[in-house]
Scaffold this motif. Structure first.
Motif, PDB file in Angstrom:
ATOM      1  N   ASP A 148       0.831  -1.184   0.000  1.00  0.00           N
ATOM      2  CA  ASP A 148       0.000   0.000   0.000  1.00  0.00           C
ATOM      3  C   ASP A 148       0.882   1.256   0.000  1.00  0.00           C
ATOM      4  O   ASP A 148       1.920   1.300   0.663  1.00  0.00           O
ATOM      5  CB  ASP A 148      -0.871  -0.030   1.261  1.00  0.00           C
ATOM      6  N   ALA A 149       0.462   2.277  -0.740  1.00  0.00           N
ATOM      7  CA  ALA A 149       1.244   3.511  -0.870  1.00  0.00           C
ATOM      8  C   ALA A 149       1.539   4.136   0.487  1.00  0.00           C
ATOM      9  O   ALA A 149       2.638   4.659   0.722  1.00  0.00           O
ATOM     10  CB  ALA A 149       0.516   4.499  -1.775  1.00  0.00           C
ATOM     11  N   ARG A 150       0.574   4.077   1.410  1.00  0.00           N
ATOM     12  CA  ARG A 150       0.801   4.651   2.744  1.00  0.00           C
ATOM     13  C   ARG A 150       1.884   3.891   3.505  1.00  0.00           C
ATOM     14  O   ARG A 150       2.704   4.504   4.206  1.00  0.00           O
ATOM     15  CB  ARG A 150      -0.506   4.669   3.538  1.00  0.00           C
ATOM     16  N   SER A 151       1.915   2.589   3.357  1.00  0.00           N
ATOM     17  CA  SER A 151       2.971   1.801   4.000  1.00  0.00           C
ATOM     18  C   SER A 151       4.325   2.130   3.386  1.00  0.00           C
ATOM     19  O   SER A 151       5.320   2.286   4.096  1.00  0.00           O
ATOM     20  CB  SER A 151       2.699   0.303   3.844  1.00  0.00           C
ATOM     21  N   GLN A 152       4.341   2.248   2.069  1.00  0.00           N
ATOM     22  CA  GLN A 152       5.599   2.585   1.394  1.00  0.00           C
ATOM     23  C   GLN A 152       6.099   3.962   1.825  1.00  0.00           C
ATOM     24  O   GLN A 152       7.299   4.150   2.062  1.00  0.00           O
ATOM     25  CB  GLN A 152       5.422   2.530  -0.116  1.00  0.00           C
TER      26      GLN A 152
END
Length: 100
Positions: A51-55
């Protein structure tokens, strides 16, 4: 030693845990001795990146998750990995039901 981190879809918690642990292992000079992977209890995100937020959260801490791709836990994983770490009790219950 082979370590597997497991969450629901393998796009948030387990890839983040994999990335953080990978960094710790590298910093300790043990990358040659410890293989690290992550997987999900479900397969609906298979092939997707984290997920972009995790990245973004990982990147702020100098950890790159971009090369990871989601995959489900496979029956063979129970034999291939020395340690399987569930990200919460629900995942642990699912893993125990799926374990050979």
């Amino acid at each position: 030693m082979r370590v597997l981190f497991v969450c629901t879809g393998n796009i948030c918690r387990s890839p983040t845990a994999e990335g953080v642990f990978r960094r710790l292992v590298q910093d300790a000079g043990l990358a040659h001795a410890i293989e690290i992977d992550s997987a999900g209890t479900g397969d609906w995100h298979a092939g997707e990146p984290p997920d972009a937020r995790s990245q973004e959260a990982a990147a702020r801490r100098g950890i790159d998750l971009s090369a990871q791709r989601a995959r489900p836990v496979h029956r063979e994983d129970f034999h291939a990995f020395d340690v399987i770490l569930a990200m919460d009790r629900g995942h642990l219950r699912q893993l125990r039901r799926a374990a050979p």
